[in-house]
Design an enzyme around this catalytic site. Sequence first.
Site, PDB file in Angstrom:
ATOM      1  N   ARG A   7      37.655  37.352  53.513  1.00 24.58           N
ATOM      2  CA  ARG A   7      37.486  37.878  52.161  1.00 24.58           C
ATOM      3  C   ARG A   7      36.736  36.879  51.293  1.00 24.58           C
ATOM      4  O   ARG A   7      36.804  35.686  51.512  1.00 24.58           O
ATOM      5  CB  ARG A   7      38.853  38.182  51.532  1.00 24.58           C
ATOM      6  CG  ARG A   7      39.546  39.340  52.209  1.00 24.58           C
ATOM      7  CD  ARG A   7      40.911  39.571  51.618  1.00 24.58           C
ATOM      8  NE  ARG A   7      41.715  40.370  52.517  1.00 24.58           N
ATOM      9  CZ  ARG A   7      41.831  41.698  52.431  1.00 24.58           C
ATOM     10  NH1 ARG A   7      41.228  42.350  51.473  1.00 24.58           N
ATOM     11  NH2 ARG A   7      42.555  42.353  53.309  1.00 24.58           N
ATOM     12  N   PRO A  49      56.137  43.144  31.249  1.00 23.61           N
ATOM     13  CA  PRO A  49      57.010  43.030  32.409  1.00 23.61           C
ATOM     14  C   PRO A  49      56.263  42.806  33.721  1.00 23.61           C
ATOM     15  O   PRO A  49      55.558  43.676  34.205  1.00 23.61           O
ATOM     16  CB  PRO A  49      57.754  44.377  32.438  1.00 23.61           C
ATOM     17  CG  PRO A  49      56.934  45.304  31.630  1.00 23.61           C
ATOM     18  CD  PRO A  49      56.133  44.489  30.684  1.00 23.61           C
ATOM     19  N   GLU A  50      56.393  41.624  34.251  1.00 22.73           N
ATOM     20  CA  GLU A  50      55.933  41.338  35.605  1.00 22.73           C
ATOM     21  C   GLU A  50      57.204  41.112  36.430  1.00 22.73           C
ATOM     22  O   GLU A  50      58.296  41.396  35.950  1.00 22.73           O
ATOM     23  CB  GLU A  50      55.014  40.107  35.605  1.00 22.73           C
ATOM     24  CG  GLU A  50      53.746  40.327  34.786  1.00 22.73           C
ATOM     25  CD  GLU A  50      52.805  39.133  34.767  1.00 22.73           C
ATOM     26  OE1 GLU A  50      52.809  38.357  35.729  1.00 22.73           O
ATOM     27  OE2 GLU A  50      52.071  38.975  33.773  1.00 22.73           O
ATOM     28  N   HIS A  80      60.856  55.680  19.744  1.00 23.17           N
ATOM     29  CA  HIS A  80      60.266  55.557  21.077  1.00 23.17           C
ATOM     30  C   HIS A  80      61.294  55.663  22.198  1.00 23.17           C
ATOM     31  O   HIS A  80      60.998  55.361  23.345  1.00 23.17           O
ATOM     32  CB  HIS A  80      59.489  54.242  21.192  1.00 23.17           C
ATOM     33  CG  HIS A  80      58.428  54.087  20.143  1.00 23.17           C
ATOM     34  ND1 HIS A  80      57.424  55.012  19.968  1.00 23.17           N
ATOM     35  CD2 HIS A  80      58.235  53.141  19.202  1.00 23.17           C
ATOM     36  CE1 HIS A  80      56.650  54.618  18.962  1.00 23.17           C
ATOM     37  NE2 HIS A  80      57.123  53.492  18.482  1.00 23.17           N
ATOM     38  N   ARG A 127      54.386  52.518  24.277  1.00 26.99           N
ATOM     39  CA  ARG A 127      53.048  53.001  24.640  1.00 26.99           C
ATOM     40  C   ARG A 127      53.023  54.006  25.784  1.00 26.99           C
ATOM     41  O   ARG A 127      51.949  54.458  26.183  1.00 26.99           O
ATOM     42  CB  ARG A 127      52.148  51.812  24.961  1.00 26.99           C
ATOM     43  CG  ARG A 127      52.012  50.925  23.743  1.00 26.99           C
ATOM     44  CD  ARG A 127      50.848  50.003  23.808  1.00 26.99           C
ATOM     45  NE  ARG A 127      50.860  49.176  22.614  1.00 26.99           N
ATOM     46  CZ  ARG A 127      50.052  48.161  22.409  1.00 26.99           C
ATOM     47  NH1 ARG A 127      49.161  47.842  23.311  1.00 26.99           N
ATOM     48  NH2 ARG A 127      50.124  47.467  21.314  1.00 26.99           N
TER      49      ARG A 127
END
Length: 288
Positions: free
Chosen positions: A167, A2-3, A105, A124
């Site tokens: 940067r 999931p992004e 789960h 997880r």
Amino acid sequence: MPELPEVEVVKRSLKKKIQNLRIKKVKINDSNLRYKIKSEEISKLIGKKIKKIERRSKFLIFKIDKKLSMLVHLGMTGKFFFINKNSQKFKTSFYYDMKKKDEKHDRVIFFLQNKQKLIYNDVRKFGFIKFYNPSKYYQNLHFKNLGPEPLSNECNFNYFKKYLKGRNRNIKDVLMDQKCISGLGNIYVNEVLFLSGIKPTRKVSKLNDAELKNILKNIKKVLKNAIRMGGSSIKNFSSDDGKKGIFQQHFKVYGKKGERCSNTDCNTKLVRIVISNRATFFCKNCQK
DNA sequence: TTCTTTGTTCCGGA
DNA sequence: GTCCGGAACAAAGA
């Protein structure tokens, strides 16, 4: 994983299913997620309505009342299921294979009005559920250092250029950094850099304005496209009907080590390297 | 048993 | 103080 697009799709799906429903009871099967879930905190939900569901970066926000919001991060494998009053099960994310039986789960079960349920399932356990006071939103640990939403107007060339000034990191690490732009993860950064023709190891100080503009354009394009596909792939099917509706992701480089570059007239094999302990895929010929 | 996977936080050095 | 890279952490499947 999931992004931003996946979380956005989950948000839209949850909104349709559970917005304005009242929470009757909460059952915690396993409180040891990324952070420990305290039962005294979760009990504050009882009798309250889920007024609104929002997304910030990869975080889901369940607005309960003026003093209480629930913050959910899906981690790597977090997902929600909704069960309606006829006991039909619905998924709320498109990257999950419903055929797998993984009810073991199911970590937290929210019992809603009319015998409906919302289940937080996480194989997880890298995801988390936390509570915070929305009046202290900007002080919240998870929100205070987030850069702009990539699809917002705030995320424009002037901002990007200013952020990068002085940067000297490589472009992949910068895009992964939530302080620069929030919501991108490893998969979409790989895809964005491929579409932009930029090698992931390029230092940002060596990128010209045209390249930066192109990267920004592709960030928005890739995310919008993923949301659109995810949104259209969410089918309301029950668990015994799991074969159809499994969404096939089609990435151009992610996970494709050794496969041929998909650009016209390029037959180069894609390579995999490791940058900051993350798998990185690119085409040596097309990405400079 | 070891390796791999991920986002996030933390820490030390520059 | 800021920047940057690396490590640690969580769990489980292959």
